[in-house]
Design a protein around this motif. Sequence first.
Motif, short mmCIF file in Angstrom:
data_model
loop_
_atom_site.label_atom_id
_atom_site.label_comp_id
_atom_site.label_asym_id
_atom_site.label_seq_id
_atom_site.Cartn_x
_atom_site.Cartn_y
_atom_site.Cartn_z
N UNK A 141 39.65 30.09 17.34
CA UNK A 141 39.06 30.41 16.04
C UNK A 141 37.63 30.92 16.23
N UNK A 142 36.92 30.36 17.22
CA UNK A 142 35.57 30.85 17.48
C UNK A 142 35.61 32.28 18.00
N UNK A 143 36.58 32.56 18.87
CA UNK A 143 36.72 33.92 19.38
C UNK A 143 37.02 34.89 18.25
N UNK A 144 37.88 34.46 17.34
CA UNK A 144 38.19 35.32 16.19
C UNK A 144 36.94 35.57 15.37
N UNK A 145 36.15 34.50 15.20
CA UNK A 145 34.91 34.65 14.44
C UNK A 145 33.97 35.65 15.12
N UNK A 146 33.82 35.51 16.43
CA UNK A 146 32.95 36.44 17.14
C UNK A 146 33.47 37.87 17.02
N UNK A 147 34.78 37.99 17.18
CA UNK A 147 35.37 39.32 17.09
C UNK A 147 35.13 39.93 15.71
N UNK A 148 35.26 39.10 14.68
CA UNK A 148 35.05 39.63 13.33
C UNK A 148 33.60 40.03 13.13
N UNK A 149 32.67 39.37 13.87
CA UNK A 149 31.26 39.75 13.73
C UNK A 149 30.99 41.15 14.28
N UNK A 150 31.83 41.61 15.19
CA UNK A 150 31.63 42.96 15.69
C UNK A 150 31.96 44.01 14.64
N UNK A 151 32.61 43.57 13.54
CA UNK A 151 32.96 44.54 12.50
C UNK A 151 31.76 44.87 11.62
N UNK A 152 30.66 44.14 11.80
CA UNK A 152 29.50 44.32 10.92
C UNK A 152 28.95 45.73 10.95
N UNK A 153 29.02 46.34 12.12
CA UNK A 153 28.23 47.55 12.34
C UNK A 153 28.30 48.60 11.23
#
Lengths: 533, 550
Positions: free
Chosen positions: A36-48
Amino acid sequence: MESSILSWLIFLPVIGIVFVLAAPGRYARSITWLFTFAVFLLSCTLFDPFLRSWAFDGPYGTNMHFEQIVEWINVGGFHINWHVGIDGISFPLIILTTLITWLSAWASWGFDKWKINRSPKGYFALFLLLETGVLGTFAALDFFLFYIFWEVMLLPMYFLIGVWGGPRKEYAAIKFFLYTLAGSVLMLIALLAMYFASADVTGTGTFSLIEYATHPEIAKEFNNPARLFLGWPFAKVMFVMLFIGFMIKVPIFPFHTWLPDAHVEAPTPISMILAGILLKLGAYGFLRVCYPIFPSAAVWAAYFLAVLGLVNIIYGALCCLAQSDFKRLVAYSSISHMGYVLLGIAVMTTVGFQGAMFQILAHGISSPMCFFLVGVIYDRAHHRDINRFGGLWLSMPRYGSLATLGFFASLGLPGLCGFIGEIWVLLGTFSAPWPWAKPVAVIAAFGVVLTAGYILWMIQRVYLGKLRKEYASYPDATARETAILIPMAALAIFMGILPSYTFDLMNGTLADVLDVLQPAITAAQDVVIAMGG
Amino acid sequence: MWMPTGDELSMLGPHWALVGTIVAILIGAIIAGRNWRVAGTIAMVGGLLTAGLCALGWKGLGTNWAGMAGGAGGVPMLVADQFSYFFIFLISIFLVLIAGMWFLGQDARLPEKLARKRDATEFYVLLVGSAFGMALMVSTTNLLMIIIAVEMTSLPSYALAGFRKKHRLATEASLKYILFGAVTSAIMIYGASLLYGQYHSLDIVVIGRAIVEQLTIGTTEAGGAILNAPTVLMSVSIVAFMIGAMFKVSAVPFHFWCPDVFEGASIEITTWLSVASKAAGLGLLLRVVAVLAAQLGDGAEQTLNWVRLAVAVMAALTCTLGNFSAYRQTNMKRLFAFSSIAHAGYMLMAVAIILPTGGAASGAAHPAFSAIVLYITVYLLMNLGVFGCIAMVYWATGREDIGAFNGLIRRSPVIAVMMVAFLFSLVGMPPLGGFIAKFWLLAALFDSGPIGILLVIVAVANTLFSLYYYARVAFAMCFSDDGQPAIRVPFLGQAAATVCALAILLIGTLWAGNIKTFSDERSSNLYAVTKQAEQPVEEAVKTAELDFRE
């Protein structure tokens, strides 16, 4: 821009399931936490892209990011695609989902304490499946896909409540399931009807939620008053069916009764997900499906929906006042808060939409926090009777401070996230051009008073006053519990003080949706003006 | 004297294979004695051979259909087309699986174990016999052949239902089955004789054409026939004739045998009847209605509208009643008997929508046929899975009530998890195959006009009704653990259940398009639906009469 990152995001939890099932049960929680943490980090890359000025260029539907279209079923004239993409409506919700899921995976950490003889493997596998379902629903742009993911969420939730829940878990689980499935079958009828209606126009039908809203001929035909479905106007029937399907999930009065039961029986982490994320799916459905596709019906139903939102606000708050069960109180407060969301959407003004969307996120932060706060005290006291508590702040200072912050955020104290959402909705309603808007806004404002009433009264009974001696020995919030609360508390403050950062992520798309709705709104107002209103 | 050509005979390869299997089992019994392994192996090999012939046949047939000519006036007595081959394929694969189930159950400590071993030969002969009857049922449009096929299916089934000879419920089930079967057969034969009396032909194709002649009162500008209202006699005879198939499908109000037989029969037979009997009945019904509709052409809509309405009402009643009756059941076999009635109702809905498209379709896939093919394929997997799990619990505990499933998730996790998948697939939840099956059925219904849309509403409402009792089983397995000891289940059984569940999951996700393509292919270019206009009616009837007198 074709990108497979969303597919990875959606299916990363499924990969996690494989690991959870393969590894021994005692590692299940660590694996889930990691994934779940990895998913969270991955979703943070969508910010750009969403931080850039060009993110929202172009009308609704043209500014999807990370879009991916792969043909899935193409047979017998049916074209069903794996079509995912995110814009300003879905992106904040995806971040919210990954964050809250991660935090509730962490909150499940004490699994061995609350359910000793139930398989942790099963729990965490279902937990991850739930995340896949939610992320898929938020990312799906194909109605068929949306429906599939929508249903995928049901089963894990049913079992998570039913197996790992409280004393009346069976009742709560089946009630949740029946209510939600009732909504889904209505959606299924609408799904078929909309497909065949679009096929009438274009020859080859489509399931694309974007095309339904933006294809000029399809949009025209959908909202054509002469088009009938079993003798009733097509747009209105579809809107009502879809709306009922989504309102059950939100939940809107009178379909709200499953929610308190489900919350009371569900384990704490599941309550966090239920309140923080699952309720938002209904509101997301309004914004993605109901409103852009059937503007004419949205205008037609506006008054009724605003009143429903109002009922939710007032009725939910009144119910809160009557609760002695801590968790039930928070559950009813969710109903009340989601009423603001519906009201903000129903008035169809820029400020109202922004407020509704902000309220979705604010509630997505504050309600999991509240449920977790209840869970912390339930872990220690093993009961949730508000009247039996007292003076907890004295024995648990750190917990007490965070709890006050969380409940104040839920209350809507200025400077915290809840305030911005509520005030924006009220402003949006007040400034709306409908003749009924001002009275509705005035009554809705009373909801704020009621909210303050039940929250302050609850804080007084639970955290303030004399410390009862049976609670004097309670340890303060542990490091893990504090670590779970801190991100939510920080976000509540951040969103309350600097709301513009949050607004920037979504305003562009909300304006696009309003642009789609504008002709219908204008037409309706012309009628009002013509009638001398 | 008519003789079939070599080509025509080879078209009937699957039928031959089934008959050969029966003979082989009997001969095997002469050579090897009463050996259950030999009989079972021969039945399985025979079933596989039949299925293989069908699968090869699909390629060979291509887009053509072929018939055994020589029946009435050049109209074939037996038909080999994609659709009939598909059903025979399905039935024979299912036959293999049922035989496998019987094998697995042989190791269980059951009271009737000895009898099962001793009577295995009879069991397999009867089983393959009823399979052969079903194979005939789905590949004919000839009234006599239909009646023979229905009887060929029913008679072994009666015996199979009462196969647990010393079991009181089994005897009762068998008797009930025979009584119901006899009555419906009588009505069916009555209807057939009325049809023959009116139209002087045994073939439904010719009958359809004769009906057009009888009812035509003018022609439209486009050249189509304007038809008069149907006569009462015609309506009565068609309805009476269709009742035989309705009985096989267990449509309300001809469903009363179903729960009792399912409860009384041994579980392999229950499984067999729950899928194969319904599949064959539906195949027959679809073909009869579609053939009539095709011959009536543009007039079908008007002339057969009442048939459509009757079938629609029946379908709606069947699934609603089936679902509501399942609520109070505590015996698992009974519960799933009602569930199977409900699913028969969903499938029967497809029969109701043949008419609007029946006249037009010639080469393209027929949506109703395609929906049935897909539904029955998925339904086979789901039902096999469910009954397989019930069987494994029964073999381990000797109990069939829902209480035996309490806490199954702890006692046998694999079975419980697979069972959950089957249950929710039966509800029609994505991403499981049951949803895809339901979706294509609903899509076909939806596309066919107002009656179809109403049926869609009935079907989705029933989905909701059905959730409760399926969830009740899941609930017993997962939520209510009363501390019963863990059970031992055969490894092969677990593996089979897992494969079934995986197949259902794949059909619901990655194969969702492939299975639709598959069922479209199986239901395209149907003999039944193409209009046969080459031969004038009088001539056909004349040859038919001559033929019959000979």
